[in-house]
Write a protein that holds these residues in place. Structure first.
Motif, mmCIF file in Angstrom:
data_model
loop_
_atom_site.group_PDB
_atom_site.id
_atom_site.type_symbol
_atom_site.label_atom_id
_atom_site.label_comp_id
_atom_site.label_asym_id
_atom_site.label_seq_id
_atom_site.Cartn_x
_atom_site.Cartn_y
_atom_site.Cartn_z
ATOM 1 N N LYS A 1 -10.720 -26.339 87.762
ATOM 2 C CA LYS A 1 -9.682 -25.518 87.154
ATOM 3 C C LYS A 1 -8.393 -25.609 87.979
ATOM 4 N N GLN A 2 -7.310 -25.905 87.309
ATOM 5 C CA GLN A 2 -6.042 -25.971 88.035
ATOM 6 C C GLN A 2 -5.519 -24.558 88.274
ATOM 7 N N LEU A 3 -5.183 -24.269 89.524
ATOM 8 C CA LEU A 3 -4.803 -22.907 89.860
ATOM 9 C C LEU A 3 -3.332 -22.638 89.586
ATOM 10 N N ASN A 4 -2.594 -23.716 89.466
ATOM 11 C CA ASN A 4 -1.158 -23.545 89.321
ATOM 12 C C ASN A 4 -0.653 -24.554 88.299
#
Lengths: 260, 363
Positions: B3-6
């Motif tokens: 999951k990309q956090l940003n």
């Protein structure tokens, strides 16, 4: 964790700025460092957080010589909020705070969800969460100061060293920053200008004059009219405020008589 | 995928992939362009045959591995295009790292005196000739060797000056020392040119000082190629430290970076890498300064994105600058340094006046 300096002297361009200063910050103690401009507060602090090398004496962390430790190790234990944070390069506020995680990271570690959570939490504590996507260079001096504090919070250290952390801040944020720091329950060594803030937050103080520690003790015992006259060359009255129950310093102008 | 956090980081990660793709495409298309018209199919048949070591043979072997077309495509154009790519990567990467190491957005091999040192070394070799001064091995060394010695000497002198007077090697000291050494080297270079007075040599010097890929051949490609790959791999392990350096000496130290050590390591490595670049192709200005700046304008200062994107952007830029140098005026090579400056300066001005991007400070 305790920080201790033993007879630390610092010489800058052949001038001895700090002379045999010994102080101690016990675990979870909020210690103030007082003294007029040029008395060597910043220099002494810098020698503790290793930007300056003492010309004599040692700095001890839990009894171990700090100069034998790696910078990474010290950065995991001591967080610093200093006066000058001029940047030539821009970062977002969030990236800036995330850098507080650097000492906990290895070369290839990515920023994890946990890191983002810690950074958000730090920003929330200094009331800057809404600014997280802003560019750091566009912030005001006081806002920058709060971001730097948030970065130190994200470092999750046992001790904070603060060099006039309330500079540039209006009274609301002065109190907010001091409250945040106090509520962390970590050891604090703070160079402060504001004697009333010192009386509000510090349990113990050291007083520097011309590079030497000339007084130390519990805050209420040390901050007296006589000491202030001696150190700052200012007349004042120290009295207990009936509402707060705390000691309070009121300064007098040299023009007091004329003005009345 | 994790999951990309940003979301911004997701976009920038995609940008890295895009730039790598563009880098490869640039190499493949630049080979087809040149003074001699060669059809696409001829070009790629030769390239395919060569890169698969003769496994993929489309057409006659004689055409694919010998003859004029083969010489032009495989022994002249291909190494030249790759040289542009490699030198571009080297210079842009060194620019990025130097700017972080001295915490000054204007740092590049020029400002730090390295290019001037290389010029002095090269000028000495061309105008005086090593054999006039030295005997034995040193006398036999060519211009590239002396350029490298000059670059290395200048770097050593800059470091020494920055160390003098005690105290830490601050970024201000480094930049000032770089300027001092740079002017000193330029002065000596001019003396050599003036004293030499040989018109033919003077032309050679000028040509060298302006940078060129004309002499690119496979064997010459080896050293800069290896340097670019190793350098990139090394700095990819340093991204977090590089970010921390940008915060300034004091902040970097309080965030656990042994500033003195790493600054020294980065300076030595980038000096060596840029010395390799300069001694191979002469002085190609603007790439090390401008590419990091332009890329930073889009990616921000985060080295996790800035370093890879700027490196590949540098390669792409130099590939196409060299194409222009080859074909802009028929039958004439324009010095590469002229092209990079001519393209670079206006873009730089545009970046400067674009409001969203400051050079730092509080503007």
């Amino acid at each position: 964790m305790t920080i201790e300096t033993k007879d630390v002297s610092v010489t800058l361009s052949h001038k001895e700025i700090v002379k045999k200063a010994s102080l101690r910050v016990k675990e979870k103690e909020f210690v103030g460092l007082l003294g007029p401009n040029g008395s060597g507060k910043t220099t002494l602090l810098k020698s503790i957080y290793r930007v300056l090398k003492p010309s004599g004496g040692v700095v001890l962390l839990d009894g171990n010589d700090i100069s034998a430790m790696s910078y990474r190790d010290t950065a995991r234990r001591i967080g610093v909020v200093s006066q000058f944070n001029n940047l030539s390069f821009d970062f977002t506020v969030q990236d800036m705070v995330l850098m507080g995680r650097a000492p906990h990271k290895k070369a290839f570690d990515r920023d994890t969800e946990e890191d983002y959570r810690i950074a958000d939490e730090a920003l929330r504590r200094v009331d800057m969460l809404d600014f997280k996507d802003r560019s750091f260079l566009t912030l005001s001096g006081g806002e920058k100061q709060r971001i730097i504090l948030a970065r130190a919070l994200a470092q999750q250290v046992e001790t904070l060293i603060l060099d006039e952390p309330t500079n540039h801040l209006d009274i609301k944020y002065q109190i907010q920053i001091m409250d945040v720091v106090k509520s962390l329950g970590v050891g604090v060594l703070a160079a402060l200008h504001d004697l009333n803030l010192t009386l509000m937050y510090c349990t113990y103080v050291y007083v520097l004059k011309n590079g030497s520690i000339i007084a130390e003790g519990y805050t209420d015992d040390i901050i007296t009219e006589e000491l202030i006259r001696n150190v700052y060359e200012v007349e004042c009255s120290v009295a207990r405020n009936p509402v707060s129950g705390k000691l309070n310093v009121t300064f007098f102008s040299k023009l007091r008589e004329e003005m009345q | 995928m994790k999951k990309q956090l940003n979301p911004r980081h997701a976009a920038l990660s995609l940008a890295i992939v895009v730039f790598i793709a563009a880098f490869i495409l640039s190499i493949l298309s630049a080979v087809t362009i040149g003074a001699v018209r060669v059809s696409f199919s001829d070009v790629y048949r030769i390239v395919l045959y060569q890169v698969t070591f003769g496994q993929l043979k489309i057409g006659e072997e004689a055409f694919l591995s010998s003859g004029t077309m083969y010489e032009i495509i495989w022994n002249l154009r291909m190494p030249r295009v790759l040289m542009g790519a490699v030198i571009g990567v080297l210079l842009a990467m060194c620019g990025v790292v130097m700017q972080a190491a001295v915490q000054n957005p204007l740092a590049d091999p020029y400002i730090l005196g390295i290019s001037s040192g290389a010029s002095l070394g090269a000028t000495f070799s061309i105008m005086i000739g090593a054999s006039a001064v030295f005997t034995g091995v040193l006398a036999a060394m060519g211009t590239a060797f002396w350029a490298f010695i000059g670059a290395f000497g200048a770097m050593a002198l800059v470091m020494l000056l920055a160390h003098m007077g005690g105290g830490r090697m601050t970024s201000a000291k480094l930049v000032l020392a770089g300027c001092v050494v740079g002017s000193l080297c330029s002065a000596f270079t001019n003396v050599l040119i003036y004293v030499g007075k040989d018109a033919e040599n003077m032309k050679t010097v000028t040509y060298w000082l302006l940078g060129s890929m004309v002499s690119a051949r496979w064997p010459k490609l080896l050293l800069p190629g290896v340097c670019a790959v190793l350098g990139l791999l090394f700095f990819l392990t340093q991204l977090r430290t590089l970010n921390t350096l940008l915060l300034g000496d004091e902040a970097a130290m309080t965030l656990g970076v042994n500033l003195t050590k790493w600054r020294m390591v980065y300076m030595i490595i980038t000096s060596l890498l840029s010395a390799v670049a300069v001694c191979t192709c002469g002085i190609v200005g603007f790439v090390g300064l401008m590419i990091p700046h332009i890329v930073r304008g889009f990616t921000g200062s985060d080295h996790r994105f800035l370093l890879p994107i700027a490196s590949f952007a540098g390669g792409i830029f130099l590939i196409w600058a060299d194409v222009i140098a080859r074909v802009l005026i028929q039958n004439t090579e324009i010095p590469l340094g002229v092209i990079t400056s001519a393209i670079g300066a206006p873009i730089f001005v545009y970046m400067m006046i674009r409001k969203s991007y400051g050079f730092g400070g509080n503007d």
